[in-house]
Design a protein around this motif. Structure first.
Motif, PDB file in Angstrom:
ATOM      1  N   GLY A  25      36.995  49.086  36.273  1.00 31.32           N
ATOM      2  CA  GLY A  25      37.289  50.279  37.073  1.00 31.32           C
ATOM      3  C   GLY A  25      38.754  50.655  37.147  1.00 31.32           C
ATOM      4  O   GLY A  25      39.119  51.608  37.843  1.00 31.32           O
ATOM      5  N   LEU A  27      37.548  46.807  42.698  1.00 30.90           N
ATOM      6  CA  LEU A  27      37.038  46.826  41.320  1.00 30.90           C
ATOM      7  C   LEU A  27      35.586  46.366  41.352  1.00 30.90           C
ATOM      8  O   LEU A  27      35.107  45.873  42.374  1.00 30.90           O
ATOM      9  N   HIS A  28      34.880  46.569  40.266  1.00 31.45           N
ATOM     10  CA  HIS A  28      33.439  46.247  40.269  1.00 31.45           C
ATOM     11  C   HIS A  28      33.069  45.354  39.072  1.00 31.45           C
ATOM     12  O   HIS A  28      33.853  45.180  38.134  1.00 31.45           O
ATOM     13  N   GLN A  78      42.313  52.259  35.912  1.00 31.95           N
ATOM     14  CA  GLN A  78      42.773  53.300  34.983  1.00 31.95           C
ATOM     15  C   GLN A  78      44.033  52.778  34.273  1.00 31.95           C
ATOM     16  O   GLN A  78      45.055  52.571  34.915  1.00 31.95           O
ATOM     17  N   ARG A 100      39.628  48.093  32.378  1.00 31.27           N
ATOM     18  CA  ARG A 100      39.036  49.441  32.448  1.00 31.27           C
ATOM     19  C   ARG A 100      37.552  49.344  32.781  1.00 31.27           C
ATOM     20  O   ARG A 100      37.030  50.091  33.601  1.00 31.27           O
ATOM     21  N   MET A 154      43.511  50.594  42.002  1.00 30.85           N
ATOM     22  CA  MET A 154      42.294  50.990  42.727  1.00 30.85           C
ATOM     23  C   MET A 154      42.185  50.163  44.011  1.00 30.85           C
ATOM     24  O   MET A 154      42.845  49.137  44.160  1.00 30.85           O
TER      25      MET A 154
END
Ligand code: EPZ
Length: 430
Positions: free
Chosen positions: A212, A231-232, A214, A209, A228
């Motif tokens: 990034g 991601l970061h 969900q 989470r 996604m």
């Protein structure tokens, strides 16, 4: 490429039994949370994952080497780890690292999701019976991956994975983790049904989470992940190791002492604490600490290992050790692994009375154990043998300690701080 230096530790130790352990232990970060979380870094592209409370263990060093082989840079000092992942990484894992540690299979999901291809030799690890990957592979196939098994390796190829509803035949910890990570970059939403509910699953979900993803439902039997595109970077913390904590609490009781562990939530250990109390140990929970104290001879109990929140299979050898000295019989049913009773032969060398039928051990309590030379065949069996050596009369030499260093950080120092008498042979020169 950054690498993490590898410390070699001794392969054998000699314990002098009969001294009650007493004192307080700070619990390490959970090995079985850190390993999947480290693998999750592979989902990043030109980003970094920073982690705190990472334990310094052989298995962590192996995962560091695996990530570096794939092209990541890993800095690891005093429990703090930074994993820098470049834009492009390798997608083939080296056989020597995968054979060394089954948890290497946790890179399969992230690699397939991030590179569209993953090549992995079928893993090794402890001697816990056959440990297939069929749940992992069936789940990836459901998400659109093409799975090929050839020459002792598995190759997973996929365009972008697609969200799917996956029902696990068994709440497998590793399969739940691999599929959560694969779903994190998939197109659409994935439901994992009959998912594992261990606290380590929730730790992984929390870190995903932060990157990034969900995710909802971790810790329950249905986990929903919405994938996604990218991601970061993120920073997170590894939860405390409930299995390490249980090991020291049981060591306190088997030596007729009193041991406190600090930094672990009692709900992570509820089934273990309840079973120890049922057997006659004095358990006290107060102010973030858990204390286990000997208050007289233990009584035999019935134990069945189960997926979380049931009695953990990873504390089965340690509980069996405790019960070898109880009054009366105990019945221990290992229901998670098809071969996790191999430590019984070593226990018998010290005078334990144990009969085995299929996956059920019948332990007849004895009044004392006698020190012997014993061999650790896997991580938790090794810890249990050390417990027995601390409780037996005379000296016990435990060999095969490389298994123990896979999962117990600072074990000798921690036991010595509790009053244990331990001599270790110098590590063999490589
Ligand atoms: C994790 O192993 C832990 N390891 C193990 O801890 C732990 O004993 C186990 O979960 C159960 O809690 C890590 O987290 C690194 P599973 P994992 O998949 O994921 C069968 C320790 O001492 N199975 O939940 O490998 C399997 O054979 C280690 O720290 C399949 O049949 O365990 C086993 O009988 C030991 N097919 C059962 O499920 C599959 O595809 C549970 O395995 C996967 C698993």
């Amino acid at each position: 490429m950054g690498t993490h230096g590898e410390k070699r530790l001794a392969d054998e130790m000699t314990l002098t039994g009969g001294r009650p352990l007493a004192g307080t232990i700070n619990v390490q970060g959970a090995k079985n949370a850190a390993l999947p979380v480290m693998a999750a870094a592979i989902l990043l592209r030109g980003q970094s994952l920073r982690l705190e409370c990472v334990p310094d263990l052989y298995d962590i060093q192996t995962m560091c080497r695996l990530l570096c082989h794939l092209g990541a840079e890993v800095e690891f000092e005093n429990g703090c780890m930074t994993i820098n992942v470049p834009d492009e990484i390798e997608c083939e894992t080296p056989v020597e690292l995968v054979r060394k540690m089954r948890a290497s299979s946790l890179v399969l999901g992230p690699l397939t999701a991030r590179c569209g291809r993953a090549v992995m030799p079928l893993p090794g690890g402890c001697d816990l019976g056959s440990r297939p990957l069929d749940f992992h592979l069936k789940g990836l196939a459901k998400m659109g991956a093409d799975i090929e098994l050839k020459g002792g390796a598995v190759t997973a190829t996929a365009g972008r994975l697609k969200g799917a509803t996956i029902t696990l035949d068994f709440p497998s910890v590793g399969a739940t983790e691999n599929l959560m990570m694969a779903a994190s970059l998939a197109e659409g939403t994935t439901f994992i049904e009959n998912a594992a509910k261990e606290p380590e699953i929730s730790n992984l979900a929390e870190i995903l989470r932060l990157m990034g993803v969900q995710i909802k439902g971790d810790g329950t039997e249905i986990i929903r992940i919405t994938g996604m595109n990218e991601l970061h970077s993120a920073s997170g913390e590894i939860i405390p190791d409930r299995i390490e904590a249980a090991t020291y609490l049981m060591a306190g009781v088997i030596t007729k002492g009193c041991v406190t562990v600090r930094g672990i939530a009692p709900e992570f250990l509820e089934s273990v604490l309840n079973k120890m109390e049922e057997a006659g140990a004095d358990i006290d929970v107060f102010n973030g600490e858990i204390t286990a104290k000997w208050k007289g001879p233990l009584q035999g109990v019935t134990v069945k290992t189960l997926p979380y929140p049931g009695f953990p299979t990873d504390t089965q050898p340690q509980m069996m050790a405790l019960l070898t000295l109880a009054n009366g019989n105990s019945v221990i049913h290992e229901s998670v692994f098809d071969s996790r009773l191999l430590h019984i032969d070593e226990f018998r060398k010290m005078g334990a009375k144990i009969e085995v039928q299929d996956n059920v051990a019948i332990v007849t309590g004895v009044s004392k154990l006698t020190g012997a030379e014993v061999l650790s065949s896997n991580l938790r069996a090794g810890a249990a043998l050390i417990m027995l050596g601390l409780a037996a009369e005379g000296k016990t030499t435990v060999r095969g300690l490389e298994h123990v260093w896979r999962g117990y950080e600072g074990l000798v120092e921690k036991f010595r701080s509790l009053g244990a008498e331990i001599e270790i042979a110098e590590p063999a020169v490589e």
